[in-house]
Design a protein around this motif. Sequence first.
Motif, PDB file in Angstrom:
ATOM      1  N   GLY A  90       0.785  -1.230   0.000  1.00  0.00           N
ATOM      2  CA  GLY A  90       0.000   0.000   0.000  1.00  0.00           C
ATOM      3  C   GLY A  90       0.811   1.271   0.000  1.00  0.00           C
ATOM      4  O   GLY A  90       0.250   2.365   0.085  1.00  0.00           O
ATOM      5  N   ILE A  91       2.144   1.169  -0.129  1.00  0.00           N
ATOM      6  CA  ILE A  91       2.979   2.371  -0.134  1.00  0.00           C
ATOM      7  C   ILE A  91       4.228   2.101  -0.962  1.00  0.00           C
ATOM      8  O   ILE A  91       4.720   0.975  -1.018  1.00  0.00           O
ATOM      9  CB  ILE A  91       3.348   2.787   1.313  1.00  0.00           C
ATOM     10  N   TRP A  92       4.725   3.134  -1.650  1.00  0.00           N
ATOM     11  CA  TRP A  92       5.972   3.005  -2.400  1.00  0.00           C
ATOM     12  C   TRP A  92       7.140   3.103  -1.428  1.00  0.00           C
ATOM     13  O   TRP A  92       7.078   3.860  -0.448  1.00  0.00           O
ATOM     14  CB  TRP A  92       6.070   4.104  -3.456  1.00  0.00           C
ATOM     15  N   LEU A 183      13.595   0.980  -5.684  1.00  0.00           N
ATOM     16  CA  LEU A 183      12.205   1.387  -5.506  1.00  0.00           C
ATOM     17  C   LEU A 183      11.331   0.144  -5.535  1.00  0.00           C
ATOM     18  O   LEU A 183      11.375  -0.643  -6.490  1.00  0.00           O
ATOM     19  CB  LEU A 183      11.772   2.355  -6.608  1.00  0.00           C
ATOM     20  N   LEU A 184      10.554  -0.030  -4.480  1.00  0.00           N
ATOM     21  CA  LEU A 184       9.620  -1.143  -4.367  1.00  0.00           C
ATOM     22  C   LEU A 184       8.203  -0.604  -4.530  1.00  0.00           C
ATOM     23  O   LEU A 184       7.857   0.435  -3.951  1.00  0.00           O
ATOM     24  CB  LEU A 184       9.760  -1.829  -3.007  1.00  0.00           C
ATOM     25  N   ASP A 185       7.386  -1.290  -5.307  1.00  0.00           N
ATOM     26  CA  ASP A 185       6.025  -0.809  -5.516  1.00  0.00           C
ATOM     27  C   ASP A 185       5.111  -1.227  -4.361  1.00  0.00           C
ATOM     28  O   ASP A 185       5.529  -1.966  -3.465  1.00  0.00           O
ATOM     29  CB  ASP A 185       5.491  -1.255  -6.887  1.00  0.00           C
ATOM     30  N   PRO A 186       3.865  -0.755  -4.338  1.00  0.00           N
ATOM     31  CA  PRO A 186       2.963  -1.044  -3.208  1.00  0.00           C
ATOM     32  C   PRO A 186       2.518  -2.495  -3.087  1.00  0.00           C
ATOM     33  O   PRO A 186       1.767  -2.834  -2.177  1.00  0.00           O
ATOM     34  CB  PRO A 186       1.760  -0.124  -3.486  1.00  0.00           C
ATOM     35  N   PHE A 187       2.979  -3.354  -4.002  1.00  0.00           N
ATOM     36  CA  PHE A 187       2.709  -4.785  -3.891  1.00  0.00           C
ATOM     37  C   PHE A 187       3.916  -5.538  -3.351  1.00  0.00           C
ATOM     38  O   PHE A 187       3.891  -6.765  -3.229  1.00  0.00           O
ATOM     39  CB  PHE A 187       2.321  -5.366  -5.253  1.00  0.00           C
ATOM     40  N   GLY A 188       5.016  -4.817  -3.072  1.00  0.00           N
ATOM     41  CA  GLY A 188       6.219  -5.474  -2.586  1.00  0.00           C
ATOM     42  C   GLY A 188       7.098  -6.017  -3.693  1.00  0.00           C
ATOM     43  O   GLY A 188       7.863  -6.963  -3.466  1.00  0.00           O
ATOM     44  N   ASN A 189       7.025  -5.424  -4.892  1.00  0.00           N
ATOM     45  CA  ASN A 189       7.885  -5.828  -6.004  1.00  0.00           C
ATOM     46  C   ASN A 189       9.099  -4.919  -6.105  1.00  0.00           C
ATOM     47  O   ASN A 189       8.979  -3.698  -5.955  1.00  0.00           O
ATOM     48  CB  ASN A 189       7.126  -5.742  -7.338  1.00  0.00           C
TER      49      ASN A 189
END
Length: 217
Positions: A90-92, A183-189
């Motif tokens: 839910g957060i970058w 940088l990790l996206d809000p899905f944990g990627n």
Amino acid sequence: MSDTASPKSEADYPEIDPVKRRASRIKLLTILAVFAIPLILATLYLQVVRMSGGAVGDTSRGQLIKPAVPLTAFSLQTPDEAFNLESLYGIWTMLYMPEGECLDACRMSLYNMRQVRLALNQRMDRVQRVVLAESADQLDESLLAEHLGLMVASGTPAEQAVLRDQVHAAESAMEPVTGAIYLLDPFGNVMLRFPADLPPKSMLKDIKHLLKVSRIG
């Protein structure tokens, strides 16, 4: 005597246990999620790349990790709370993993992370900064005082390796770099890699663009 059976009333049907019904629904939703989540992630990834017009991943900016690599469970600790996979949802997240003493290059990376986030203005709350510290004294108190809001995650060497190794595995097909910010996206990627020598303005452009085209996080 009529051969036509009389219609059954609701009383003729056995009552379904609410607990069993709820369990069945959860089971069904879990099955749907297993198949739906990868599709959603793939769609988001393609949308971001397509809408970037080639800006994201351009060699003059951050280096796109293709495809984005989902992290699996890990368990670390910050001074205030646990830091794990759920902490990324839910957060970058800007993730930095310095090695050894935090000298000039390390301090500059922390400074750039802070300034880039501040430059996002009203969108800054959509991004968190995380440092994976090798030890409790890697970042001294005076340095931490300059970076309020910075999450410092740590753990045993084995616990740290679970996260560190996953990030390095995600970039295994790329040219090796040291001191990168991820940088990790809000899905944990794991989605983007910013080399240490990349100008912070370039990092800011990539992150601003991602926040603009994505309503997630």
